[in-house]
Scaffold this motif. Structure first.
Motif, mmCIF file in Angstrom:
data_model
loop_
_atom_site.group_PDB
_atom_site.id
_atom_site.type_symbol
_atom_site.label_atom_id
_atom_site.label_comp_id
_atom_site.label_asym_id
_atom_site.label_seq_id
_atom_site.Cartn_x
_atom_site.Cartn_y
_atom_site.Cartn_z
ATOM 1 N N ALA A 188 4.450 0.607 0.543
ATOM 2 C CA ALA A 188 4.406 1.947 1.134
ATOM 3 C C ALA A 188 2.975 2.479 1.182
ATOM 4 N N MET A 189 2.214 2.251 0.120
ATOM 5 C CA MET A 189 0.830 2.721 0.085
ATOM 6 C C MET A 189 -0.023 2.015 1.129
ATOM 7 N N PHE B 6 -3.971 6.067 7.987
ATOM 8 C CA PHE B 6 -5.131 6.950 7.834
ATOM 9 C C PHE B 6 -6.467 6.221 8.050
ATOM 10 N N ASP B 7 -6.433 4.898 8.037
ATOM 11 C CA ASP B 7 -7.633 4.159 8.418
ATOM 12 C C ASP B 7 -7.884 4.240 9.924
ATOM 13 N N SER B 8 -6.852 4.586 10.678
ATOM 14 C CA SER B 8 -6.965 4.620 12.141
ATOM 15 C C SER B 8 -7.117 6.034 12.688
ATOM 16 N N MET C 197 -7.027 11.304 -3.703
ATOM 17 C CA MET C 197 -8.495 11.321 -3.767
ATOM 18 C C MET C 197 -9.102 10.658 -2.529
ATOM 19 N N LYS C 198 -8.463 9.622 -2.023
ATOM 20 C CA LYS C 198 -8.967 8.941 -0.823
ATOM 21 C C LYS C 198 -8.875 9.855 0.386
ATOM 22 N N LEU C 199 -7.741 10.558 0.544
ATOM 23 C CA LEU C 199 -7.579 11.461 1.675
ATOM 24 C C LEU C 199 -8.544 12.640 1.574
#
Length: 299
Positions: free
Chosen positions: A133-134, A141-143, A191-193
């Protein structure tokens, strides 16, 4: 006929009989030789050894066939067992999905489904589901990037990640271990977002009076700098959860927020108004009564 002639005839007849007798003896002897069976002791030893080897090979072949048949029978029984377990697993998966859609309580889940869920977690199945899922979320979100940091928002459900006491030890097995793993992986995603400029809005079903306590828990886990934290007002405590989320998301839209995605492990947050471009359901950790187990804890 003359006397000489008779004598010659008798001699010729005697010789013929003699010859016939000799021939009979010769034929009889030849017959006896051809019909008999003669071999040396060395040849007999080789012959007997060959018979023994052939017997051993036949016995070995019979034993091998018996073992193969027994193995096939055992494997067949194993396949039947596996098929039954797979059927039970599929049944429990479908039941869980409908349970989430309809708000089943933990005690409404059949005992064998609880056992299967715990076995799935212990075998590393939940960790694999969460990882998959991750990776789906990361791929999305990479795109895409936020066009406006204060407008483009991602809504994250926080209730599941606050199930564990932030001050407790780190469980390493069972349901508690799965909860802790989800807590850490969700924080990593958060944290990544945040580092990519997304406006992060946290969703909770808890009442407003628990705001300070909830913020303390979020800070102790590692959450910082969210855009807003949505909690139930006093007037919403009795409101259906799906309706509550729909109202709050509609209010966000009216404020100018552009909801890009909703991330939750509970269906009530993913089946109502204004869900954005993409919704992501994290695998839910089953929470059964009396589920505490004897686990090893790490600091």
């Amino acid at each position: 006929m003359s006397a000489y002639g008779h004598q010659m005839e008798r001699e010729f007849s005697g010789q013929s009989l003699l010859s016939s007798g000799d021939s009979g003896t010769e034929i009889g002897s030849r017959y006896n030789i051809e019909s008999g069976f003669y071999m040396t002791s060395y040849a007999a030893t080789i012959f007997i050894a060959g018979l023994l080897v052939t017997g051993v090979l036949l016995v070995t072949m019979v034993v091998s066939l018996a073992v193969m048949l027994q193995s096939c029978e055992s494997r067949s029984k194993g396949m039947v067992k596996i098929e039954k377990e797979r059927d039970s697993h599929r049944y429990c998966q479908i039941l869980t999905l409908h349970g989430e859609l309809n708000g089943f309580k933990p005690d409404e889940v059949p005992p064998f489904c609880r056992s299967l869920a715990i076995r799935h977690i212990k075998a590393g199945g939940y960790a694999r589901d969460l990882d998959f899922a991750m990776r789906m979320i990361d791929s999305f979100f990479d795109s895409i990037l936020p066009l406006n940091n204060s407008v483009d928002a991602v809504l994250m459900d926080i209730d599941d990640i606050l199930v564990l006491d932030p001050q407790s030890n780190k469980p390493s097995c069972g349901i508690e271990g799965a909860m802790y793993l989800k807590q850490r992986r969700t924080l990593k995603l958060y944290m990544k977002l945040h580092s990519r400029g997304w406006s992060l809005i946290l969703l909770s079903r808890k009442p407003e009076r628990q705001r300070n306590f909830t913020i303390e828990n979020l800070n102790s886990i590692g959450y910082r700098n969210w855009s807003s934290l949505i909690m139930r007002s006093n007037q919403e405590t009795e409101t259906n959860t799906s309706e509550y989320f729909s109202r709050r998301r509609k209010a966000l839209k009216e404020e100018g927020k552009e909801i890009i995605s909703v991330i939750s492990s509970q269906m009530d947050a993913l089946t109502c108004w204004s869900l954005g471009i993409r919704v992501f359901k994290l695998p839910k950790v089953p929470q059964f009564d009396n589920h505490l187990e004897n686990c090893r804890f790490s600091r």
